[in-house]
Structure formats: C-alpha cells, structure tokens
Design a protein around this motif. Sequence first.
Motif, mmCIF file in Angstrom:
data_model
loop_
_atom_site.group_PDB
_atom_site.id
_atom_site.type_symbol
_atom_site.label_atom_id
_atom_site.label_comp_id
_atom_site.label_asym_id
_atom_site.label_seq_id
_atom_site.Cartn_x
_atom_site.Cartn_y
_atom_site.Cartn_z
ATOM 1 N N TYR A 136 0.816 -1.216 0.000
ATOM 2 C CA TYR A 136 0.000 0.000 0.000
ATOM 3 C C TYR A 136 0.848 1.264 0.000
ATOM 4 N N ILE A 185 -0.441 -0.990 -7.136
ATOM 5 C CA ILE A 185 -0.610 0.463 -7.243
ATOM 6 C C ILE A 185 0.335 1.098 -8.274
ATOM 7 N N LEU A 234 -4.359 -5.005 -3.705
ATOM 8 C CA LEU A 234 -3.051 -4.368 -3.560
ATOM 9 C C LEU A 234 -1.928 -5.118 -4.275
ATOM 10 N N ASP A 268 -7.645 -7.609 -1.440
ATOM 11 C CA ASP A 268 -7.596 -6.170 -1.154
ATOM 12 C C ASP A 268 -7.153 -5.340 -2.360
#
Length: 272
Positions: A80, A200, A165, A163
């Motif tokens: 993250y 990301i 991620l 999630d």
Amino acid sequence: MKRTIFSLLLAVFTGIVFASCSKNGNDETPVAKPQTYVLVHGAWQAPYVWDAVRTTLVNNGHKVIVVELPGHGADQTPAYQLSLDVYRDKVVEALSKVEGKVILVGHSMGGMVITHVAEKVPAKISKLVYIGAFVPKSGQALVDLSPLDPTSKLGPSLVPSADQLTLDVKREDLTNLFIADGSAASKQLVLDNYRPEPAIPFTTKVNLTSGNFGSVEKVYIKTLQDVVITPGFQDRMIADAGIKTVYSVNTSHSPFLAQPLAVSDLLLKIGK
C-alpha cells in the motif's frame, strides 16, 4: 667485426619491435571507456535476474549497479506504500551516488520506471535502454498500455488479491510466460524467487517533457519470442517514442536468463 655486425642487427631489430608496438598501439580500436550500467528489473522479478549479465559487464571493466525496487526481492515495503514515484526515487537515489552519467537499463515494467527517472534527472543518463519493456507516452500508466497489446498472454493468468493491492500470476503459467525457452535451472530460479506484484504502481501515470525525457538517447532491445509484451506491441511503442536504435534477441520475456551472453554483448555494444 662480427661483434659490430651483431650490434647493428640488434639495434635494427629492436627498432623494428618498438616501431611495430607503436604502430599496433595506434591502429588498434581504443578500449571502450568504462561505463556505469544501472539495471532495473521488471514485475514479478528481482535483482537476481541480472546476475549473469552483471558478471559479464564487470569482467569487461564496467561498473554495475542493480537496483532492487521496493516491494521486490528481499525488500518488505508494504504494497500500500508503493507507487511508480517510489520506484523512481529509489533509482534516482542510486544515480545520485554515481559520478558522471550512467546507462540506465529497464526490463518490462522497469521501462516505466526508467522513463519516469529520465524525466526527473535527464542529466544523469547517457542512454536509456529498454529490454522487452513498456515505453509510455506522457499521461500514460502501465494499465493504459497493457490493453493495447490484446494478444499478450499475461492478462488471463493474473489473479488480484482480495484487497486489490497485489497481483499474482498463476503458478502453472509462470515459466511459460516469462522464460519458456530457458533451462530447467533458470525456470526453477524464477519459481523460487517469485513474489506477488504490487498493483498500485501499475496505475501511476508519467508526465513527460521533450526537454527532459525527450532529450535522452534511447535504445530498444526487442524480445522476439515474447508473449508478455508481444513483438508487435514493442514495435508500436518503439515507433511512438521515435526510438531509432533497435536491436533484438530471439528469446522469451526474460532474455537475461535465457540468453545472458547475448544481452551482455548488446549492452557492451551500446556502451561503446
């Protein structure tokens, strides 16, 4: 008399030897100036992929820095916290410790990274070298580029985490995608060092200018058996970026593992 003749012959012979040495010294191709190569790995990989190439470059008198991107290899930065900016800053930090310019090499997703770096510190880079890599236009992220390569076999093998991620590659597809032409040992190396990829950074767009990124000389090494970034899409990015110097290796997506000597030879050639 014999002594005099011998002395004359010795003097003549010595003169010929020195003249010959001088001539050869002038005629031989100058030894390439030592370069600093900075090598940036791609997604789902880590610095280990450059080991053989690094050894060859160092044995030829060059300095090599292999960057471990955060969230890869042994680095445990949480997913993250990562972005393409974080990757860029890690490479910029490595460049800041080098006196003079470097040859900056990026593979696959590493092409996004070195592009971002070149916009930030163009004066530190003598050449950008893309190896089977993404070359974005200004305003593009990797997620904008990948749909433009519809024949790539990577997409169907991707599995996002709950999630969102990280992204996994189905284990049964991993070696066929990345190193189908490699030895059993190199395939095992890829399997043993596999980690899910931070997601990301794939969404970070790069903003490029002609004065910065556009001012750096660029070279592309195509991977002709690539099913992750296909040769046809590589050609499209090469044309869009206006890259004039193009080489190729007849390998899969991981040429530094499948044919490390071929990659090393090209990098040595580029560094002359």
